[in-house]
Motif scaffolding. Structure first.
Motif, short mmCIF file in Angstrom:
data_model
loop_
_atom_site.label_atom_id
_atom_site.label_comp_id
_atom_site.label_asym_id
_atom_site.label_seq_id
_atom_site.Cartn_x
_atom_site.Cartn_y
_atom_site.Cartn_z
N MET A 143 0.82 -1.21 0.00
CA MET A 143 0.00 0.00 0.00
C MET A 143 0.85 1.26 0.00
O MET A 143 0.59 2.20 -0.77
CB MET A 143 -0.92 -0.01 1.23
N MET A 144 1.88 1.30 0.83
CA MET A 144 2.66 2.52 1.02
C MET A 144 3.70 2.74 -0.06
O MET A 144 3.90 3.87 -0.52
CB MET A 144 3.35 2.48 2.38
N GLN A 171 6.59 3.35 10.07
CA GLN A 171 8.02 3.13 9.85
C GLN A 171 8.41 3.34 8.38
O GLN A 171 9.45 3.93 8.08
CB GLN A 171 8.41 1.73 10.30
N LEU A 172 7.59 2.84 7.46
CA LEU A 172 7.91 2.99 6.05
C LEU A 172 7.85 4.44 5.60
O LEU A 172 8.69 4.90 4.81
CB LEU A 172 6.96 2.14 5.20
N VAL A 236 -3.62 7.54 5.19
CA VAL A 236 -3.70 6.09 5.16
C VAL A 236 -4.90 5.68 5.99
O VAL A 236 -4.94 5.91 7.20
CB VAL A 236 -2.41 5.45 5.73
N ASN A 237 -5.90 5.11 5.33
CA ASN A 237 -7.16 4.79 6.01
C ASN A 237 -7.59 3.37 5.66
O ASN A 237 -8.05 3.10 4.56
CB ASN A 237 -8.26 5.78 5.58
N PHE A 238 -7.40 2.45 6.60
CA PHE A 238 -7.89 1.08 6.41
C PHE A 238 -8.97 0.77 7.44
O PHE A 238 -9.23 -0.39 7.76
CB PHE A 238 -6.75 0.05 6.47
N THR A 239 -9.59 1.85 7.97
CA THR A 239 -10.69 1.67 8.92
C THR A 239 -12.05 1.87 8.26
O THR A 239 -13.01 1.18 8.58
CB THR A 239 -10.55 2.66 10.10
N GLY A 240 -12.15 2.83 7.32
CA GLY A 240 -13.43 3.07 6.67
C GLY A 240 -14.43 3.68 7.64
O GLY A 240 -14.08 4.48 8.50
N GLY A 241 -15.69 3.27 7.53
CA GLY A 241 -16.72 3.75 8.45
C GLY A 241 -16.79 5.26 8.52
O GLY A 241 -16.68 5.96 7.50
N SER A 285 -5.34 -1.16 -2.25
CA SER A 285 -4.22 -2.11 -2.29
C SER A 285 -4.69 -3.41 -1.64
O SER A 285 -5.25 -3.38 -0.54
CB SER A 285 -3.01 -1.54 -1.55
N ASN A 286 -4.46 -4.52 -2.31
CA ASN A 286 -4.97 -5.80 -1.85
C ASN A 286 -3.82 -6.75 -1.51
O ASN A 286 -3.09 -7.19 -2.38
CB ASN A 286 -5.86 -6.43 -2.92
N ALA A 287 -3.66 -7.03 -0.23
CA ALA A 287 -2.69 -8.02 0.26
C ALA A 287 -1.27 -7.66 -0.18
O ALA A 287 -0.86 -6.51 -0.07
CB ALA A 287 -3.08 -9.43 -0.20
N TRP A 288 -0.52 -8.63 -0.68
CA TRP A 288 0.91 -8.48 -0.96
C TRP A 288 1.28 -9.38 -2.12
O TRP A 288 0.55 -10.30 -2.49
CB TRP A 288 1.73 -8.87 0.28
#
Length: 340
Positions: A143-144, A171-172, A236-241, A285-288
């Motif tokens: 993602m980053m 960190q990234l 960076v938002n992976f919470t939504g809502g 971004s989906n997984a790795w």
């Protein structure tokens, strides 16, 4: 062998510590891993509770993120030898199965995996650090860096910064030379985030993070005084809502919103006016991919990245480790070490 087994979906009480579970045997194309470390993830809790549309074979041993040593080798496997240090890429791209969800995982002394899922682990990378990487750190890196392309000098706001994905994002971003604003729920977590690279913090329990961003960096504007300079470059938002629209309103013109999940709700209220008015870019971004994991291993080996591991547990202590994870008492990652 000793293992943590579930026989049906439910709560933490379904976790059963077994002292004499049957040892896995290597078959064609597989190896047996002596599990030195297994990092826990929220996805394990989803597997425990049950997920619509995903049929989990029961009984099953959970545990997605696994690092250890090759203990036995099945027929047809030529590229590995006994004692090799490995970390598992937990998603089998050939079958679509995820370790610890559709096949037995790492919450046991031994784990059978297809040899194609193995990655070589350098001698100078700790097993626990390696186990922390695939799901959380792999997701964060893709993602980053792979998609988000964070750059030096950018202002980056990370919501939910104290978890596994969040600590890696902090960190990234710092490693890339960005100015990092971390949002977390307690003063203690914010202090820990400062120690791993956050330049400043926002306690979202006591403060409205959007208002704080506007106060510190200015309200985003397209035209007029300060046009294009207020707000932050990246959220960076992976919470939504309920955090979704406020996140959009934190971004300066041309800003980027990066997302890889929706822990607080996948169908938030939307206001697309901000997207077109400020020409915002929303990137999912989906997984790795395995290339992301190789990059992370190298960063850890070079001591440029240190996975945040809050606590290490024995196999018998796994229910308590999951309780802490479920109650959001964890900073970064927690790891189970089955041979302790």
């Amino acid at each position: 062998m000793r293992a943590i087994v579930i026989r049906q979906h439910g709560e933490l009480s379904e976790l059963s510590y077994e002292s004499s579970w049957i040892d896995p045997e290597p078959v064609e194309g597989t190896v047996i891993i002596a599990v030195k470390a297994c990092a826990l993830n929220y996805h394990d809790l989803f597997t425990l509770h049950g997920m619509p549309g995903i049929k989990v074979p029961m009984p099953i041993i959970m545990g997605i993120d696994v690092a250890g040593e090759v203990a036995a080798i099945g027929p047809g496997v030529t590229e590995w030898k006994l004692g090799d240090r490995v970390v598992v890429d937990p998603l089998d791209v050939e079958t679509g199965k995820l370790l610890g969800e559709r096949m037995d995982g790492g919450l046991a002394e031994y784990c059978q995996v297809p040899a194609r899922m193995l990655m070589r682990l350098p001698d100078d990378v700790d097993f626990a650090d390696a186990a922390a990487l695939p799901v959380a750190y792999g997701t964060a890196y893709r993602m980053m860096m792979t998609h988000g392309k964070i750059k030096a000098g950018e202002r980056v706001l990370v919501l939910g910064a104290s978890g596994g994905v969040g600590t890696c994002c902090v960190q990234l971003a710092k490693l890339a030379g960005a100015h990092v604003i971390a949002a977390a729920s307690t003063t203690d977590k914010l202090e820990k985030l400062a120690r791993i690279g956050a330049d400043e913090g926002i306690n979202y329990r006591t403060d409205d993070f959007m208002k704080v961003v506007h106060e510190r960096f200015g309200k985003p504007r397209v035209y007029g005084p300060g046009g294009g300079t207020g707000g932050v470059d990246v959220v960076v938002n992976f919470t939504g809502g309920e955090t979704w629209v406020p996140s959009l309103r934190c971004l300066q013109a041309g800003g980027r919103l990066l997302t890889c999940g929706a822990t607080a709700g996948f169908d938030p209220k939307e206001d697309i006016r901000y997207i077109w008015t400020f020409e915002l870019n929303i990137t999912g971004s989906n997984a790795w991919q395995r290339s992301d994991l190789f990059a992370l291993i190298e960063l850890v080996r070079e001591r440029k990245l240190a996975p945040s591991i809050e606590e290490r547990f024995t196999l018998r202590e796994t229910p308590e480790a999951f309780r802490k994870l479920a109650d959001r008492e964890v900073f970064g990652k927690v790891v189970v070490e089955p041979f302790r």
